[in-house]
Design an enzyme around this catalytic site. Structure first.
Site, PDB file in Angstrom:
ATOM      1  N   SER A 112      28.769 -46.998 -11.650  1.00 14.47           N
ATOM      2  CA  SER A 112      29.417 -47.255 -10.365  1.00 14.47           C
ATOM      3  C   SER A 112      28.655 -46.688  -9.170  1.00 14.47           C
ATOM      4  O   SER A 112      27.519 -47.050  -8.934  1.00 14.47           O
ATOM      5  CB  SER A 112      30.845 -46.719 -10.439  1.00 14.47           C
ATOM      6  N   HIS A 113      29.272 -45.764  -8.470  1.00 12.03           N
ATOM      7  CA  HIS A 113      28.710 -45.249  -7.223  1.00 12.03           C
ATOM      8  C   HIS A 113      27.784 -44.057  -7.460  1.00 12.03           C
ATOM      9  O   HIS A 113      27.267 -43.492  -6.503  1.00 12.03           O
ATOM     10  CB  HIS A 113      29.862 -44.826  -6.321  1.00 12.03           C
ATOM     11  N   ASP A 276      29.532 -50.618  -3.428  1.00 10.36           N
ATOM     12  CA  ASP A 276      28.882 -49.557  -4.201  1.00 10.36           C
ATOM     13  C   ASP A 276      27.946 -50.111  -5.277  1.00 10.36           C
ATOM     14  O   ASP A 276      27.672 -51.309  -5.325  1.00 10.36           O
ATOM     15  CB  ASP A 276      29.940 -48.653  -4.848  1.00 10.36           C
ATOM     16  N   ASP A 278      28.082 -50.964  -8.399  1.00 12.50           N
ATOM     17  CA  ASP A 278      28.469 -52.104  -9.243  1.00 12.50           C
ATOM     18  C   ASP A 278      29.368 -53.109  -8.520  1.00 12.50           C
ATOM     19  O   ASP A 278      29.914 -54.024  -9.155  1.00 12.50           O
ATOM     20  CB  ASP A 278      29.135 -51.620 -10.532  1.00 12.50           C
ATOM     21  N   ASP A 280      32.357 -52.925  -6.965  1.00 13.71           N
ATOM     22  CA  ASP A 280      33.824 -52.983  -6.982  1.00 13.71           C
ATOM     23  C   ASP A 280      34.476 -52.215  -5.836  1.00 13.71           C
ATOM     24  O   ASP A 280      35.661 -52.369  -5.583  1.00 13.71           O
ATOM     25  CB  ASP A 280      34.392 -52.560  -8.352  1.00 13.71           C
ATOM     26  N   ARG A 281      33.695 -51.395  -5.137  1.00 14.00           N
ATOM     27  CA  ARG A 281      34.286 -50.638  -4.019  1.00 14.00           C
ATOM     28  C   ARG A 281      33.960 -51.289  -2.687  1.00 14.00           C
ATOM     29  O   ARG A 281      33.029 -52.088  -2.595  1.00 14.00           O
ATOM     30  CB  ARG A 281      33.727 -49.221  -3.987  1.00 14.00           C
ATOM     31  N   LYS A 375      38.746 -53.852  -9.465  1.00 17.00           N
ATOM     32  CA  LYS A 375      38.705 -53.849  -8.018  1.00 17.00           C
ATOM     33  C   LYS A 375      37.485 -54.657  -7.581  1.00 17.00           C
ATOM     34  O   LYS A 375      36.575 -54.866  -8.367  1.00 17.00           O
ATOM     35  CB  LYS A 375      38.677 -52.431  -7.479  1.00 17.00           C
TER      36      LYS A 375
HETATM   37  C1  G1P Z   1      36.922 -42.049  -9.255  1.00 15.60           C
HETATM   38  C2  G1P Z   1      37.984 -42.428  -8.261  1.00 15.60           C
HETATM   39  C3  G1P Z   1      38.934 -43.432  -8.867  1.00 15.60           C
HETATM   40  C4  G1P Z   1      38.165 -44.634  -9.385  1.00 15.60           C
HETATM   41  C5  G1P Z   1      37.064 -44.179 -10.326  1.00 15.60           C
HETATM   42  C6  G1P Z   1      36.178 -45.332 -10.775  1.00 15.60           C
HETATM   43  O1  G1P Z   1      37.511 -41.441 -10.383  1.00 15.60           O
HETATM   44  O2  G1P Z   1      38.688 -41.291  -7.814  1.00 15.60           O
HETATM   45  O3  G1P Z   1      39.882 -43.804  -7.907  1.00 15.60           O
HETATM   46  O4  G1P Z   1      39.007 -45.519 -10.065  1.00 15.60           O
HETATM   47  O5  G1P Z   1      36.239 -43.206  -9.677  1.00 15.60           O
HETATM   48  O6  G1P Z   1      35.551 -45.967  -9.704  1.00 15.60           O
HETATM   49  P1  G1P Z   1      37.554 -39.855 -10.589  1.00 15.60           P
HETATM   50  O7  G1P Z   1      36.139 -39.373 -10.487  1.00 15.60           O
HETATM   51  O8  G1P Z   1      38.379 -39.307  -9.448  1.00 15.60           O
HETATM   52  O9  G1P Z   1      38.200 -39.644 -11.916  1.00 15.60           O
HETATM   53 ZN    ZN Z   2      32.111 -48.980  -8.701  1.00 15.49          ZN
END
Ligand code: G1P
Ligand code: ZN
Length: 542
Positions: A112-113, A276, A278, A280-281, A375
């Site tokens: 992801s990010h 981000d 991937d 989804d954000r 998302k």
């Molecule tokens: C974080 C975000 C959460 C999101 C997840 C995946 O998770 O807080 O809302 O769904 O990344 O993108 P966390 O690191 O808080 O468990």
């Molecule tokens: Zn992501």
């Protein structure tokens, strides 16, 4: 030929909030990725002869793991695999493709990010046939299997050319390499009023979209510039790079600072957005105004009926517990259900499948709807564009108008990253132990009306998820929430979520951190963040 390779379990393959995430060198250990992928397959039933979607966000090690996953899928008996060209599929596109082609499930390679590169993060996530992240009973089964696994199956086959659209065979299994963008772009055209958005751009509306050298680049180019007629250059940093150009592909005010500065500067574009690693954000910024993800969720819900897909209204709204309560007021006004779930998109799947909700969102810049089961960053951007095209007002006018109608939820999240795990656990434990004594008392002059460790009772399947975050509610609708991240890869990350409600006739013009200062002090007083973490300020404020 199928090889059965002997292996030994690794003791650190517990999936977190969103799949298994580790540093690349951890994934590069012999058998590490293979063990996890085999554990996924061993936890599933009935996939023989069915399709598996495989895609990733293009980060470092993506291509290697795709080759492994394809050969393992063949050896385990899948009928076909569907791969995005170049190994690229954004998470929302993968969700869509699983649904569209009625695949058995999908493997998404992403962290992801989190940053990418030889020393940075990698991840593997399994999505089920509804297109959404595997629910906890599946991830628990996968984890259990990782602890006992003693062999994996992999086919002997030459490397597949994943850069050219086409089909291949590995034994009895078909491999289909498809266009990464086309199916997704086509779906977006069915959801939104593309003509109205085209007219908006023709009228001189200016937008900046920062793809952060991550997966949404090709999607944004095709949709915003080619299909919607936004001028070339609207999509910035649109070439996906294995290390995201050395940046952190997290669309927040820290990592998308250039975009933010442009939107706050002279001659700013009308609308700024980013996504981000991937895809989804989403980050949404209007000229001169940042829209918090929690507010964006509420605004999208309140205005969704302006887009063709949602013209008949919403069935309900869901938000993760730490997300601000702004959407609750919209749900109330619309007369629809509001569901509060634990952090992580996987908890929305049942609600969406059961038709209880149409729109979901999280404070961490994730919003989406029942069009898929993840998302979806570009979806949120396009819904914003659709709303702007119909309302013909600026982002600032729409946001401030919303506050005067519903009130404003001032909101911030303070992250303390890479805290020693033991120290973070002690903080949460001490806080939990204190909860029963808090109600009715004041903390820094604020009266506590309730305090608990959030437990979620899924209304669809009756499952219970406990210990999902400590929340302390104060009189007047303000609150602080504490939880530990489930996606970090080094030490623990403490997240403190702070929210203050100002009613419709209240003051909506304060600076956020100033508006929250009393609550920030209360959070410190009740949790002893400094003492436990040894930090005197958060590492990231969003
Ligand atoms: C974080 C975000 C959460 C999101 C997840 C995946 O998770 O807080 O809302 O769904 O990344 O993108 P966390 O690191 O808080 O468990
Ligand atoms: Zn992501």
């Amino acid at each position: 030929m199928i090889n059965i390779v002997a292996t030994k379990p690794f003791d650190d393959q517990k999936p977190g909030t969103s799949g298994l995430r580790k540093k690349v060198p951890v994934f590069q250990q012999p058998n590490y990725a293979e063990n996890f992928i085999q554990s996924i397959f061993d936890s599933l039933e009935g996939f023989e002869g069915k399709d598996l979607v495989i895609g990733g966000d293009g980060r470092y090690f993506n291509r290697e793991v795709i080759q492994i996953a394809v050969r393992m899928a063949a050896a385990n008996g899948f009928g076909s695999v569907i791969i995005g060209q170049g190994g690229i599929l954004s998470t929302p596109a993968a969700s869509h493709i699983i649904r569209k082609y009625k695949a058995f499930g999908g493997i998404i390679l992403s962290a992801s990010h989190n940053p990418g590169g030889p020393k940075e993060d990698f991840g593997i996530k399994y999505n089920i046939g509804n297109g959404g992240p595997a629910p906890e009973n599946v991830t628990d089964a996968i984890y259990a299997r990782t602890k006992t696994i003693d062999s994996y199956r992999i086919a002997d086959a030459p490397e597949i050319d994943i850069d050219t659209i086409g089909t291949h065979d590995i034994g009895a299994m078909k491999v289909r390499v498809i266009d990464s963008v086309a199916d997704y772009a086509q779906m977006m055209e069915t959801l939104f009023d593309f003509d109205a958005i085209r007219t908006l751009f023709k009228g001189g509306f200016r937008m900046a979209f920062d793809a952060m050298h991550a997966v949404t680049g090709p999607y944004a180019k095709e949709i915003l510039e080619n299909r919607l007629g936004a001028p070339e250059g609207t999509a910035r940093n649109f070439v996906p790079l294995p290390d995201f150009g050395g940046h952190h592909p997290d669309p927040n005010l820290v990592y998308a600072k250039q975009l933010y500065d442009d939107l706050m500067g002279e001659n700013a574009p009308d609308f700024g957005a980013a996504s981000d690693g991937d895809g989804d954000r989403n980050l949404i910024i209007g000229r001169g105004i940042f829209v918090t993800p929690s507010d964006s969720l509420a605004l999208l819900a309140a205005n969704a009926h302006l887009a063709p897909a949602y013209k008949d209204g919403l069935k309900g709204i869901a938000r993760s517990m730490p997300t601000s309560c702004a959407a609750d007021r919209v749900a109330e006004k619309l007369g629809v259900g509001l569901y509060e779930t634990p952090t992580g998109w996987k908890f929305f799947g049942n609600l969406l499948d059961a038709g209880l909700v149409t729109i979901c969102g999280e404070e961490s810049a994730g919003t989406g709807s029942d069009h898929i089961r993840e998302k979806d960053g570009l979806w949120a951007v396009l819904l914003w564009l659709n709303i702007l095209a119909v309302r013909k007002q600026s982002v600032a006018e729409i946001v401030t108008g919303h506050w005067s109608e519903y009130g404003r939820n001032y909101y911030a999240r303070h992250d303390y990253e890479a805290v020693e795990t033991d120290r973070a656990n002690t903080l949460i434990k001490e806080l939990r132990d204190k909860l029963p004594t808090l109600v009715g008392h004041g903390i820094n002059g604020l009266t506590v009306v309730s305090a608990d460790d959030f437990a979620y009772h899924d209304p669809v399947d009756g499952s219970v998820s406990e210990h999902q975050g400590v929340r302390i509610l104060f009189e007047g609708g303000s609150r602080v929430v504490f939880r530990l991240s489930g996606t970090g890869t080094s030490g623990a990350t403490l997240r403190v979520y702070i929210e203050r409600y100002e009613a419709a006739d209240g003051d909506h013009t304060m600076e956020t951190q100033a508006a929250l200062s009393g609550l920030i002090a209360a959070a410190e007083a009740v949790a002893g963040i400094r003492k436990h973490t040894g930090r005197d300020k958060p590492s990231v404020v969003t």
